[in-house]
Design an enzyme around this catalytic site. Sequence first.
Site, PDB file in Angstrom:
ATOM      1  CG  HIS A  59      66.125 -17.960   8.172  1.00 39.76           C
ATOM      2  ND1 HIS A  59      66.614 -19.201   7.852  1.00 39.76           N
ATOM      3  CD2 HIS A  59      65.351 -17.586   7.121  1.00 39.76           C
ATOM      4  CE1 HIS A  59      66.167 -19.562   6.651  1.00 39.76           C
ATOM      5  NE2 HIS A  59      65.405 -18.588   6.191  1.00 39.76           N
ATOM      6  CG  ASP A 103      68.102 -21.519   9.901  1.00 37.54           C
ATOM      7  OD1 ASP A 103      67.268 -20.991  10.662  1.00 37.54           O
ATOM      8  OD2 ASP A 103      68.158 -21.285   8.671  1.00 37.54           O
ATOM      9  CB  SER A 202      63.045 -20.274   4.558  1.00 36.07           C
ATOM     10  OG  SER A 202      64.275 -19.838   4.124  1.00 36.07           O
ATOM     11  N   GLY A 203      62.371 -23.194   5.749  1.00 36.65           N
ATOM     12  CA  GLY A 203      61.583 -23.817   6.808  1.00 36.65           C
ATOM     13  C   GLY A 203      60.842 -25.064   6.382  1.00 36.65           C
TER      14      GLY A 203
END
Length: 248
Positions: A59, A103, A202-203
Amino acid sequence: LVPLLVLWVRCQPGEIIGGWEATPHSRPYMAYLEIQDGVSTSLCGGFLVSENFVLTAAHCNGNKIIVVLGVHDITKQEQSQQVIPVRCQYPHQDYDKKSHNNDIMLLELERKARLNGYVGLIPLPVAHQRMHPGTVCSIAGWGWTSAHNNLSSDTLREADVEVMQDAACPRNPGGIYRNYNPSTMMCVGDPEKGKSSFKGDSGGPLVCQQTAQGIVSWGSKVGTPPAVYTRVSTFIPWIRKTMRMLQP
């Protein structure tokens, strides 16, 4: 259900909830991602898994991504920094935007990173390896520290978090963990300790026993743990195959 990505147009990036400032350059594998998608700019974390590949969450995609390696303070032009554009984004072919299943995304860099004291790789786990509940792991990122303010720290923050049993992310219909998938996701963060990744993290990697076992994926709207991480060990065959296919 909220992807842990923060838009600069809304707020300044903050930091990990319940964490502290990392020792500068103690995590040489950390990557800071500047993502442009149309007119909006957002940020994510990522981590260097080979000289020309960064692993992050699917995402964290956009029209254009710039990777900054060897960074501690995002407001400074540190001598240690290497700024490398992304040549190509390879999200997992079965990534589902709604459920955040699968994801995970590989970013191919336009040129190889120079590995040194500030920029290095993190090992990936063995395929299908599972961390026992209770294992203490660490997270790091440049994301928000609280759901109630947008106070920002420009430096990398870190925290220790605990791997929970899958049952701690109950798949109740209508509940926030209804899309939790134990084969592709990890449930991490003790609700009693209150430490968690949040928007903007995120990530980034969940580091357990010096390997990248998870990727910050999604969690509650207010940042209360547990949060959900992509289970990296499930995707080792996909990561290896994708990287092999793209090597010159």
